[in-house]
Design an enzyme around this catalytic site. Structure first.
Site, mmCIF file in Angstrom:
data_model
loop_
_atom_site.group_PDB
_atom_site.id
_atom_site.type_symbol
_atom_site.label_atom_id
_atom_site.label_comp_id
_atom_site.label_asym_id
_atom_site.label_seq_id
_atom_site.Cartn_x
_atom_site.Cartn_y
_atom_site.Cartn_z
ATOM 1 N N ARG A 110 33.320 -1.505 22.663
ATOM 2 C CA ARG A 110 33.207 -2.103 24.023
ATOM 3 C C ARG A 110 31.908 -1.634 24.379
ATOM 4 O O ARG A 110 31.867 -0.540 25.109
ATOM 5 C CB ARG A 110 34.345 -1.955 24.913
ATOM 6 C CG ARG A 110 34.795 -2.789 25.918
ATOM 7 C CD ARG A 110 36.158 -2.491 26.578
ATOM 8 N NE ARG A 110 36.137 -1.442 27.166
ATOM 9 C CZ ARG A 110 36.782 -1.194 28.241
ATOM 10 N NH1 ARG A 110 37.599 -2.410 28.610
ATOM 11 N NH2 ARG A 110 36.948 -0.117 28.777
ATOM 12 N N THR A 114 28.684 -4.359 29.818
ATOM 13 C CA THR A 114 29.411 -5.793 30.218
ATOM 14 C C THR A 114 30.922 -6.033 29.825
ATOM 15 O O THR A 114 31.349 -7.036 30.340
ATOM 16 C CB THR A 114 28.673 -6.632 28.880
ATOM 17 O OG1 THR A 114 28.981 -6.234 27.613
ATOM 18 C CG2 THR A 114 27.134 -6.647 29.266
ATOM 19 N N ASP A 206 40.568 7.054 27.587
ATOM 20 C CA ASP A 206 40.036 6.558 26.462
ATOM 21 C C ASP A 206 40.735 7.022 25.319
ATOM 22 O O ASP A 206 40.686 8.342 24.750
ATOM 23 C CB ASP A 206 38.435 7.031 26.300
ATOM 24 C CG ASP A 206 37.803 6.370 25.261
ATOM 25 O OD1 ASP A 206 36.937 5.507 25.514
ATOM 26 O OD2 ASP A 206 38.175 6.260 24.124
ATOM 27 N N ASP A 209 38.563 8.530 22.286
ATOM 28 C CA ASP A 209 38.001 10.082 22.524
ATOM 29 C C ASP A 209 39.190 10.894 22.687
ATOM 30 O O ASP A 209 38.847 12.108 22.167
ATOM 31 C CB ASP A 209 37.428 10.077 24.026
ATOM 32 C CG ASP A 209 36.119 9.436 24.211
ATOM 33 O OD1 ASP A 209 35.436 9.232 23.024
ATOM 34 O OD2 ASP A 209 35.725 8.942 25.187
#
Ligand code: PRP
Ligand code: URA
Length: 222
Positions: A110, A114, A206, A209
């Site tokens: 991603r 944006t 995340d 991560d």
């Protein structure tokens, strides 16, 4: 949290106590990558089990030590499509459930500015080789990545597709259901909403991560 009447009928949320228990551990900021990976695998197994409840079987005959009996074998050829990176942690659990499944990797990240998905890896063969495709990704946030993955699979020739997530945002669930009402979504939780950076609240941070221990580096910490 959103109520089920606000959400599309294609959504299936697991309410199994084992899922609820493991999900709280998964969310905790105290959970280290090793434990986090174990929990991703365990919850994936439980959600995947529910998602596969309507997979097709055909009858077979089995000889037990006592006598012959009727059994069943899986008739659907199943394809697992993990979305790199975070979807990788869901693959082993799904292969335990469906050992004959094929695994086709799809790399999407991603764009942080944006929030749109960028495809960087596609290991699908030229034409569809499976009957049922299961897209694996722990997080459904804006729905951009999932929608892009579904489009790739449909262009490939996939006819039956299911999306398996661990945590979904209502925004992502609605976006996928609107673009692809034929694709059921299975998850362990639908959380409250996205924040201004497109992260799920309360979420777990995340997922890539946290599985791979890269959170500090990405946050710019030494
Ligand atoms: C995460 C997640 C999904 C995507 C969800 O991946 O695993 O693929 O974000 O967000 P969306 O619904 O708004 O598209 P990310 O891009 O962080 O890549 P990673 O798995 O490599 O960390
Ligand atoms: N991707 C993640 O890993 N977590 C989020 O909260 C949103 C997107």
């Amino acid at each position: 949290m959103p109520t089920s009447s606000d959400l599309p009928a294609t959504l299936h949320v697991s309410h199994h106590p084992a899922v609820l228990h493991k999900l709280a551990l998964l969310r905790s900021v105290e959970t280290e990558p090793k434990k986090f990976r174990e929990l991703v695998r365990e919850i994936s197994w439980l959600v995947g089990y529910e998602a596969l409840a309507d997979a097709r079987v055909r009858p077979i005959t089995v000889q037990t030590p006592i006598e012959e009996t009727e059994g069943a074998e899986l008739a659907d050829r199943i394809g697992l499509i993990p979305i790199l990176r975070a979807g990788l942690g869901m693959v082993d659990a799904m292969l335990e459930l469906m050992p004959t499944a094929e695994v086709w990797h799809l790399g999407l990240f991603r764009d942080e500015r944006t929030l749109r998905p960028v495809e960087y890896y596609n290991k699908l063969p030229d034409t569809a080789t499976v009957d049922l495709c299961l897209i694996l990704d722990p997080m459904l946030a804006t729905g951009g990545s999932a929608t892009a993955a579904i489009e790739v699979l449909k262009d490939w020739g996939a006819k039956r597709i299911k999306l398996i997530n661990l945590i979904a945002a209502p925004e992502g669930v609605r976006a996928v259901a609107e673009a692809h009402p034929d694709v059921p979504i299975y998850c362990a939780s639908v959380d409250r909403q996205l924040n201004e950076r497109g992260y799920i609240m309360p979420g777990l941070g995340d997922a890539g991560d946290r599985q791979f221990g890269t959170a500090k580096a990405l946050l710019g910490e030494p």
